[in-house]
Design a protein around this motif. Structure first.
Motif, PDB file in Angstrom:
ATOM      1  N   ARG A  78     -11.149 -39.160   6.353  1.00  0.00           N
ATOM      2  CA  ARG A  78     -10.118 -38.628   7.244  1.00  0.00           C
ATOM      3  C   ARG A  78      -8.836 -39.414   6.985  1.00  0.00           C
ATOM      4  O   ARG A  78      -8.693 -40.556   7.400  1.00  0.00           O
ATOM      5  CB  ARG A  78     -10.566 -38.754   8.710  1.00  0.00           C
ATOM      6  N   THR A  89      -4.832 -40.363   7.157  1.00  0.00           N
ATOM      7  CA  THR A  89      -3.652 -40.320   8.018  1.00  0.00           C
ATOM      8  C   THR A  89      -2.482 -40.973   7.296  1.00  0.00           C
ATOM      9  O   THR A  89      -2.672 -41.777   6.378  1.00  0.00           O
ATOM     10  CB  THR A  89      -3.896 -41.017   9.369  1.00  0.00           C
ATOM     11  N   PRO A 119      -2.711 -36.367  14.135  1.00  0.00           N
ATOM     12  CA  PRO A 119      -4.018 -36.980  14.410  1.00  0.00           C
ATOM     13  C   PRO A 119      -4.155 -37.524  15.825  1.00  0.00           C
ATOM     14  O   PRO A 119      -5.264 -37.879  16.251  1.00  0.00           O
ATOM     15  CB  PRO A 119      -4.087 -38.130  13.378  1.00  0.00           C
ATOM     16  N   HIS A 132     -12.157 -38.606  17.655  1.00  0.00           N
ATOM     17  CA  HIS A 132     -12.154 -38.569  16.191  1.00  0.00           C
ATOM     18  C   HIS A 132     -13.469 -39.092  15.644  1.00  0.00           C
ATOM     19  O   HIS A 132     -14.042 -40.054  16.176  1.00  0.00           O
ATOM     20  CB  HIS A 132     -11.035 -39.440  15.625  1.00  0.00           C
ATOM     21  N   SER A 158     -15.361 -41.035  12.408  1.00  0.00           N
ATOM     22  CA  SER A 158     -14.978 -42.267  11.717  1.00  0.00           C
ATOM     23  C   SER A 158     -14.393 -41.997  10.330  1.00  0.00           C
ATOM     24  O   SER A 158     -14.137 -40.862   9.959  1.00  0.00           O
ATOM     25  CB  SER A 158     -16.192 -43.190  11.580  1.00  0.00           C
ATOM     26  N   GLU A 187     -11.459 -43.225   8.995  1.00  0.00           N
ATOM     27  CA  GLU A 187     -10.023 -43.037   8.815  1.00  0.00           C
ATOM     28  C   GLU A 187      -9.552 -43.922   7.671  1.00  0.00           C
ATOM     29  O   GLU A 187      -9.914 -45.091   7.562  1.00  0.00           O
ATOM     30  CB  GLU A 187      -9.252 -43.405  10.081  1.00  0.00           C
ATOM     31  N   TYR A 188      -8.722 -43.338   6.806  1.00  0.00           N
ATOM     32  CA  TYR A 188      -8.024 -44.077   5.765  1.00  0.00           C
ATOM     33  C   TYR A 188      -6.538 -43.840   5.982  1.00  0.00           C
ATOM     34  O   TYR A 188      -6.082 -42.691   5.969  1.00  0.00           O
ATOM     35  CB  TYR A 188      -8.454 -43.606   4.376  1.00  0.00           C
ATOM     36  N   TRP A 189      -5.803 -44.921   6.179  1.00  0.00           N
ATOM     37  CA  TRP A 189      -4.403 -44.837   6.632  1.00  0.00           C
ATOM     38  C   TRP A 189      -3.454 -45.286   5.547  1.00  0.00           C
ATOM     39  O   TRP A 189      -3.545 -46.419   5.060  1.00  0.00           O
ATOM     40  CB  TRP A 189      -4.245 -45.700   7.875  1.00  0.00           C
ATOM     41  N   CYS A 227     -10.102 -47.937   7.640  1.00  0.00           N
ATOM     42  CA  CYS A 227     -10.113 -48.382   9.032  1.00  0.00           C
ATOM     43  C   CYS A 227     -11.526 -48.251   9.580  1.00  0.00           C
ATOM     44  O   CYS A 227     -12.315 -47.438   9.113  1.00  0.00           O
ATOM     45  CB  CYS A 227      -9.145 -47.544   9.858  1.00  0.00           C
ATOM     46  N   GLU A 281     -12.032 -44.494  16.595  1.00  0.00           N
ATOM     47  CA  GLU A 281     -10.652 -44.481  17.096  1.00  0.00           C
ATOM     48  C   GLU A 281     -10.005 -45.847  16.860  1.00  0.00           C
ATOM     49  O   GLU A 281      -9.667 -46.565  17.798  1.00  0.00           O
ATOM     50  CB  GLU A 281     -10.622 -44.127  18.590  1.00  0.00           C
ATOM     51  N   CYS A 325      -4.566 -48.688  12.940  1.00  0.00           N
ATOM     52  CA  CYS A 325      -4.136 -47.841  11.822  1.00  0.00           C
ATOM     53  C   CYS A 325      -3.117 -46.820  12.331  1.00  0.00           C
ATOM     54  O   CYS A 325      -2.105 -47.225  12.888  1.00  0.00           O
ATOM     55  CB  CYS A 325      -5.363 -47.203  11.173  1.00  0.00           C
ATOM     56  N   ASN A 326      -3.342 -45.546  12.192  1.00  0.00           N
ATOM     57  CA  ASN A 326      -2.356 -44.563  12.632  1.00  0.00           C
ATOM     58  C   ASN A 326      -1.967 -44.750  14.100  1.00  0.00           C
ATOM     59  O   ASN A 326      -0.811 -44.586  14.479  1.00  0.00           O
ATOM     60  CB  ASN A 326      -2.901 -43.152  12.400  1.00  0.00           C
TER      61      ASN A 326
END
Length: 286
Positions: free
Chosen positions: A200, A202, A209, A220, A222, A224-226, A240, A244, A248-249
């Motif tokens: 995911r 961001t 998001p 959300h 898991s 997350e790459y920001w 990340c 949540e 990060c974002n």
């Protein structure tokens, strides 16, 4: 008091340390599938990304749901890419944020709730998408499957991934600027089904998001790459931790944790150096 401050600072440092830079290979993949996510906005992609071939344009007129199936013979992949918000009908769908039972082919989760508008959209094309992929894999049995999409298309890609995986199709998914798509049970379903194969993405302070709010029952999943800054590098693109992550974002100014999102902004219209979903540049990747 001083000791308490030291403990709090140490805890904060530990949380921030969980955010780790990505590898060059991951960054290259993020850039690659950002191009395919962007290309889904074109209904006539004359120059598909990475010399791939458009196998089929999928479009359900009543719900205005669009996806494009690409075939990359060099990478030996099929890529199904879902288009994001493009017109008035899509904005109507964006506003249909009621959480309803997440009923779709292959999704076995009685407690999962999903964004009603997006669930209606996915189900409108689900059979066509599955049939097109099945036909492609029958002809090219050694090819792998990737699911992607930006914005609304990211939410549809998340639903499609859960649905197709539940029907026995191995896949990897990359979503860009994905809004929250379902409730806690849905987030848990995605995390259990895709242990490291659902990315995911961001971008800086992208507001999409951040919607809908957690206080409305959304959560959300898991992974997350920001991308924290431009241009994207391995030094400013991070993995990340958790569903949540606050570092990060959500760490960008103006955001509360899980609330206060502002929706579409400039950061939402560009991912990994590629114009994505910009109405002034609809054919950016084509």
């Amino acid at each position: 008091m001083f000791f308490s401050k030291l403990v709090m600072a140490a805890l904060a440092a530990t949380v921030l340390a969980e955010k780790t830079p990505v590898t060059p290979l991951l960054l290259a993949n993020f850039e690659r599938y950002a191009a395919f996510a962007s290309a889904a906005y074109s209904s006539d992609c004359a120059n598909p990304p990475f010399n791939s071939t458009v196998v089929r344009y999928i479009n359900d007129v009543p719900t205005d749901t669009q996806a494009t199936l690409f075939r990359d013979d060099i990478a030996q992949q099929f890529i199904i890419s879902f288009r994001g918000t493009s017109d008035i009908q899509d904005f109507v769908t964006d506003l249909d944020q009621v959480l309803v039972p997440c009923v779709a082919q292959g999704i076995q989760c009685p407690t999962c709730l999903c964004w009603q508008g997006y669930l209606i959209q996915y189900n409108a094309v689900a059979n066509t998408v599955k049939s097109a992929i099945d036909a492609g894999l029958l002809q090219y049995p050694g090819y792998s499957l990737v699911v992607t999409g930006h914005s609304m298309g990211g939410a549809l890609a998340s639903l499609a991934a859960a649905s197709l995986d539940g029907q026995g199709l191995p896949l990897i998914a990359y979503t860009y600027g994905q809004p929250r798509t379902g409730n806690q049970a849905y987030a848990n379903l995605i995390d259990s089904a895709f242990n490291g194969t659902m990315y995911r993405l961001t971008h800086t302070n992208d507001g999409v998001p951040q919607i809908p709010a957690q206080s409305d029952g959304y959560r959300h999943h898991s992974r997350e790459y920001w991308q924290s800054d431009d241009p994207p590098t391995i030094e400013n693109t991070f993995q990340c931790q958790g569903q949540e992550p606050s570092d990060c974002n959500q760490s960008e100014p103006g955001y509360g944790i899980g609330n206060g999102g502002i929706g579409i902004n400039a950061a939402h219209l560009s991912y990994f150096g590629i114009s994505t979903g910009n109405p002034l540049d609809p054919n950016a990747a084509c």
